[in-house]
Design a protein around this motif. Structure first.
Motif, PDB file in Angstrom:
ATOM      1  N   HIS A  89      10.824 -15.426   6.273  1.00 36.24           N
ATOM      2  CA  HIS A  89      10.214 -16.704   6.628  1.00 36.24           C
ATOM      3  C   HIS A  89       9.317 -17.187   5.500  1.00 36.24           C
ATOM      4  CE1 HIS A  89       7.491 -13.474   7.731  1.00 36.24           C
ATOM      5  NE2 HIS A  89       6.516 -14.305   7.457  1.00 36.24           N
ATOM      6  N   GLY A 142       1.109  -3.146   6.256  1.00 35.04           N
ATOM      7  CA  GLY A 142       1.966  -2.257   7.046  1.00 35.04           C
ATOM      8  C   GLY A 142       1.200  -1.065   7.579  1.00 35.04           C
ATOM      9  N   VAL A 143       1.757   0.125   7.417  1.00 35.25           N
ATOM     10  CA  VAL A 143       1.085   1.318   7.932  1.00 35.25           C
ATOM     11  C   VAL A 143      -0.134   1.680   7.090  1.00 35.25           C
ATOM     12  CG1 VAL A 143       3.073   2.336   9.080  1.00 35.25           C
ATOM     13  CG2 VAL A 143       2.685   2.822   6.684  1.00 35.25           C
ATOM     14  N   ASN A 172       8.163 -14.480   2.775  1.00 28.82           N
ATOM     15  CA  ASN A 172       7.924 -13.116   3.238  1.00 28.82           C
ATOM     16  C   ASN A 172       9.205 -12.556   3.833  1.00 28.82           C
ATOM     17  OD1 ASN A 172       5.106 -13.020   2.687  1.00 28.82           O
ATOM     18  ND2 ASN A 172       4.774 -14.310   4.476  1.00 28.82           N
ATOM     19  N   ILE A 229       2.933  -7.953   2.695  1.00 24.90           N
ATOM     20  CA  ILE A 229       2.626  -9.047   3.621  1.00 24.90           C
ATOM     21  C   ILE A 229       1.324  -8.760   4.377  1.00 24.90           C
ATOM     22  CG2 ILE A 229       3.467 -10.401   5.567  1.00 24.90           C
ATOM     23  CD1 ILE A 229       6.303  -9.560   4.771  1.00 24.90           C
ATOM     24  N   SER A 230       1.215  -7.538   4.926  1.00 20.65           N
ATOM     25  CA  SER A 230       0.054  -7.248   5.762  1.00 20.65           C
ATOM     26  C   SER A 230      -0.585  -5.891   5.451  1.00 20.65           C
ATOM     27  CB  SER A 230       0.487  -7.229   7.233  1.00 20.65           C
ATOM     28  OG  SER A 230       1.394  -6.175   7.441  1.00 20.65           O
ATOM     29  N   ASN A 265       4.960  -8.967  11.395  1.00 19.96           N
ATOM     30  CA  ASN A 265       4.750  -8.778   9.966  1.00 19.96           C
ATOM     31  C   ASN A 265       4.069  -7.466   9.615  1.00 19.96           C
ATOM     32  OD1 ASN A 265       6.002 -10.730   8.533  1.00 19.96           O
ATOM     33  ND2 ASN A 265       4.364 -12.214   8.740  1.00 19.96           N
ATOM     34  N   THR A 266       3.685  -6.673  10.588  1.00 21.19           N
ATOM     35  CA  THR A 266       3.171  -5.347  10.256  1.00 21.19           C
ATOM     36  C   THR A 266       3.907  -4.274  11.068  1.00 21.19           C
ATOM     37  OG1 THR A 266       1.165  -4.038   9.954  1.00 21.19           O
ATOM     38  CG2 THR A 266       1.223  -5.464  11.848  1.00 21.19           C
ATOM     39  N   GLN A 274       5.879 -18.657   3.751  1.00 21.70           N
ATOM     40  CA  GLN A 274       4.503 -18.185   3.915  1.00 21.70           C
ATOM     41  C   GLN A 274       3.753 -18.931   5.010  1.00 21.70           C
ATOM     42  OE1 GLN A 274       2.851 -15.733   2.767  1.00 21.70           O
ATOM     43  NE2 GLN A 274       0.700 -16.277   2.877  1.00 21.70           N
ATOM     44  N   TRP A 279       2.663  -8.439  16.319  1.00 23.11           N
ATOM     45  CA  TRP A 279       2.807  -9.189  15.059  1.00 23.11           C
ATOM     46  C   TRP A 279       3.921  -8.519  14.266  1.00 23.11           C
ATOM     47  CZ3 TRP A 279      -0.659  -9.042  10.167  1.00 23.11           C
ATOM     48  CH2 TRP A 279      -0.333 -10.127   9.335  1.00 23.11           C
ATOM     49  N   VAL A 283       6.907  -1.767  11.684  1.00 27.28           N
ATOM     50  CA  VAL A 283       7.813  -1.042  10.788  1.00 27.28           C
ATOM     51  C   VAL A 283       9.113  -0.637  11.490  1.00 27.28           C
ATOM     52  CG1 VAL A 283       6.035  -0.247   9.228  1.00 27.28           C
ATOM     53  CG2 VAL A 283       6.592   1.137  11.192  1.00 27.28           C
ATOM     54  N   PRO A 327       9.776  -9.414   6.058  1.00 31.11           N
ATOM     55  CA  PRO A 327       9.250  -8.205   6.692  1.00 31.11           C
ATOM     56  C   PRO A 327      10.346  -7.177   6.968  1.00 31.11           C
ATOM     57  CG  PRO A 327       9.350  -9.984   8.276  1.00 31.11           C
ATOM     58  CD  PRO A 327       9.767 -10.559   6.967  1.00 31.11           C
ATOM     59  N   VAL A 363       1.917 -16.499  -2.282  1.00 30.81           N
ATOM     60  CA  VAL A 363       3.233 -15.985  -1.895  1.00 30.81           C
ATOM     61  C   VAL A 363       4.013 -17.130  -1.253  1.00 30.81           C
ATOM     62  CG1 VAL A 363       4.414 -14.319  -0.407  1.00 30.81           C
ATOM     63  CG2 VAL A 363       2.323 -13.666  -1.563  1.00 30.81           C
ATOM     64  N   ASP A 364       5.319 -17.199  -1.518  1.00 28.90           N
ATOM     65  CA  ASP A 364       6.123 -18.288  -0.968  1.00 28.90           C
ATOM     66  C   ASP A 364       6.994 -17.858   0.203  1.00 28.90           C
ATOM     67  OD1 ASP A 364       5.401 -20.383  -2.915  1.00 28.90           O
ATOM     68  OD2 ASP A 364       6.223 -18.919  -4.310  1.00 28.90           O
ATOM     69  N   ARG A 409      -2.403  -0.499   6.247  1.00 25.90           N
ATOM     70  CA  ARG A 409      -3.387  -1.552   6.479  1.00 25.90           C
ATOM     71  C   ARG A 409      -4.770  -0.938   6.664  1.00 25.90           C
ATOM     72  NH1 ARG A 409      -2.172  -5.969  11.008  1.00 25.90           N
ATOM     73  NH2 ARG A 409      -3.183  -4.454  12.323  1.00 25.90           N
ATOM     74  N   LYS A 465       3.647 -17.255   8.345  1.00 23.23           N
ATOM     75  CA  LYS A 465       3.276 -15.827   8.345  1.00 23.23           C
ATOM     76  C   LYS A 465       2.602 -15.382   9.641  1.00 23.23           C
ATOM     77  CE  LYS A 465       0.484 -12.474   5.878  1.00 23.23           C
ATOM     78  NZ  LYS A 465      -0.352 -12.179   4.718  1.00 23.23           N
ATOM     79  N   ASP A 496      -1.266 -11.830  -0.559  1.00 30.59           N
ATOM     80  CA  ASP A 496      -1.640 -13.254  -0.608  1.00 30.59           C
ATOM     81  C   ASP A 496      -3.146 -13.471  -0.726  1.00 30.59           C
ATOM     82  OD1 ASP A 496      -2.251 -12.489   1.923  1.00 30.59           O
ATOM     83  OD2 ASP A 496      -1.049 -13.989   2.974  1.00 30.59           O
ATOM     84  N   PRO A 523       2.163   2.853  14.583  1.00 30.31           N
ATOM     85  CA  PRO A 523       1.564   3.302  13.328  1.00 30.31           C
ATOM     86  C   PRO A 523       1.042   2.152  12.475  1.00 30.31           C
ATOM     87  CG  PRO A 523       3.946   3.488  13.221  1.00 30.31           C
ATOM     88  CD  PRO A 523       3.613   3.060  14.616  1.00 30.31           C
ATOM     89  N   GLY A 524       1.645   0.977  12.609  1.00 30.70           N
ATOM     90  CA  GLY A 524       1.211  -0.148  11.785  1.00 30.70           C
ATOM     91  C   GLY A 524       0.139  -0.993  12.449  1.00 30.70           C
ATOM     92  N   PRO A 535      -3.699  -7.395   1.587  1.00 32.77           N
ATOM     93  CA  PRO A 535      -2.374  -7.962   1.319  1.00 32.77           C
ATOM     94  C   PRO A 535      -2.304  -8.847   0.077  1.00 32.77           C
ATOM     95  CG  PRO A 535      -3.361  -9.012   3.238  1.00 32.77           C
ATOM     96  CD  PRO A 535      -4.233  -7.870   2.878  1.00 32.77           C
ATOM     97  N   VAL A 568       6.876  -4.995   4.748  1.00 28.18           N
ATOM     98  CA  VAL A 568       5.639  -5.350   5.443  1.00 28.18           C
ATOM     99  C   VAL A 568       4.397  -5.039   4.606  1.00 28.18           C
ATOM    100  CG1 VAL A 568       6.521  -5.216   7.804  1.00 28.18           C
ATOM    101  CG2 VAL A 568       5.629  -3.173   6.733  1.00 28.18           C
TER     102      VAL A 568
END
Lengths: 142, 172
Positions: B100, A95-96, A116, A92-93, B73-74, B102, B71, B76, A118, A113-114, A98, B105, A108, B53-54, A106, A89
């Motif tokens: 997946h 994650g923790v 992901n 991508i974003s 994608n963030t 992009q 979401w 954990v 997670p 990026v093609d 962020r 996303k 991208d 946490p994310g 991130p 993650v």
């Protein structure tokens, strides 16, 4: 050239960039390749030591400020066409991490990026699934 | 001759490599995967949003109710949201197929909407109490409890006091 594309499409080489990762995803990437239970080499892939030999780039980590320039430089050294896979993650974003002051990601924001994948970290089967998706894209780009 | 035993064992056991992606993927027991949300059990306490946490969970409140967005994608997969969810509205499935392209996303989200219902007493909008919460809070379900369930906190307080005074009078 078509023969080359056919052959190369079946054996993409993987290159791993650690963009400030905690090493969790890197351990899973090593597991994916080294443990017979998962064995990513069945897909025709293998890890290579030089970015100039790579076809598929696997990026882990949230792209920290400290490592950003080096990671992007390394990514630019991979010859085109290439496929970029964000593993975990973090790329991508964030994650923790962020919205932390220490990360530039991130990913991208800086490079296209093609695929992901997670997870924190993603399990080896999920990484294999992501690499399988990346190989499809790689075969189209050749 | 010990090697013969090893050789025989290896031949009998078959390959150690899992068939995936060419065969069915194995599912580990109690695997912590994609988070699922059931709006019918949500009480809108907001604990999941607080402990995540994310920052993967967002609750948008408006006059008509609340909308919960997860979401993936963030996320954990730590399971804190499922652990702190009293009414078990959030749980973790064993689904891990999250890789997946992009383009998808920002589509990898789970959404659920909880709508307000009017209080039977005063008509003020309140969030409905789920069966799971009622099961946790009360041992049995009486008609009295069912009546209190559809009241807002203010009306519930008044109704409870009235009930207690009535009981007190009948005792005296």
């Amino acid at each position: 050239m078509t023969l080359f594309a056919h052959l190369a499409g079946r054996s993409p080489w993987l290159y791993r960039i650690n963009a400030g990762s905690c090493n969790g995803c890197d351990v899973e990437l090593a597991t994916t390749a080294c443990i017979p239970r998962y064995d990513v080499e069945r897909l025709g892939c293998r890890y290579c030591g030089s970015p100039r030999h790579a076809d598929i780039v696997l990026v882990t980590g949230p792209l920290t400020i400290r490592v950003k320039d080096k990671a992007l430089h390394l990514w630019a050294e991979v010859p085109d066409p290439k496929v970029t896979v964000a593993v975990g993650v973090c790329p991508i974003s964030g994650g923790v991490f962020r919205e932390s002051y220490a990360i530039a990601g991130p990913l991208d924001r800086f490079i296209p990026v093609d695929v992901n994948v997670p997870g924190c970290p993603p399990r080896p089967q999920a990484i294999i699934e992501g690499i399988a998706k990346a190989i499809e894209i790689w075969a189209q780009r050749l | 001759m010990g090697f013969l035993k090893v050789l025989l064992n290896n031949l009998m056991k078959g390959p150690a490599t899992e068939a995936f992606p060419f065969g069915p993927p194995p599912a580990a027991p109690h695997y912590r995967g994609r988070v699922a949300f059931d709006p019918a059990s949500c009480t809108g306490c907001g604990m999941c949003e607080l402990v995540c946490p994310g920052g993967a969970i967002r609750i948008d409140r408006d006059a008509a109710g609340l909308q919960l967005t997860i979401w993936h994608n963030t996320c954990v997969f730590c399971g804190l949201c499922a652990h702190y969810c009293l009414s078990k509205a959030i749980r973790q499935t064993d689904d891990w197929h999250l890789a997946h392209p992009q383009a998808e996303k920002f589509h990898l989200v789970e959404r659920g909407r909880v709508s307000m219902i009017p209080c039977v007493g005063c008509g003020k909008p309140i969030l409905p109490l789920s069966d799971e919460v009622m099961r946790l809070a009360f041992k049995g379900r009486t008609t009295e409890i069912e009546r209190l369930r559809r009241l807002c906190p203010d009306c519930r307080r008044i109704a409870s006091i009235r009930e207690m005074r009535h009981a007190h009078r009948s005792l005296v």
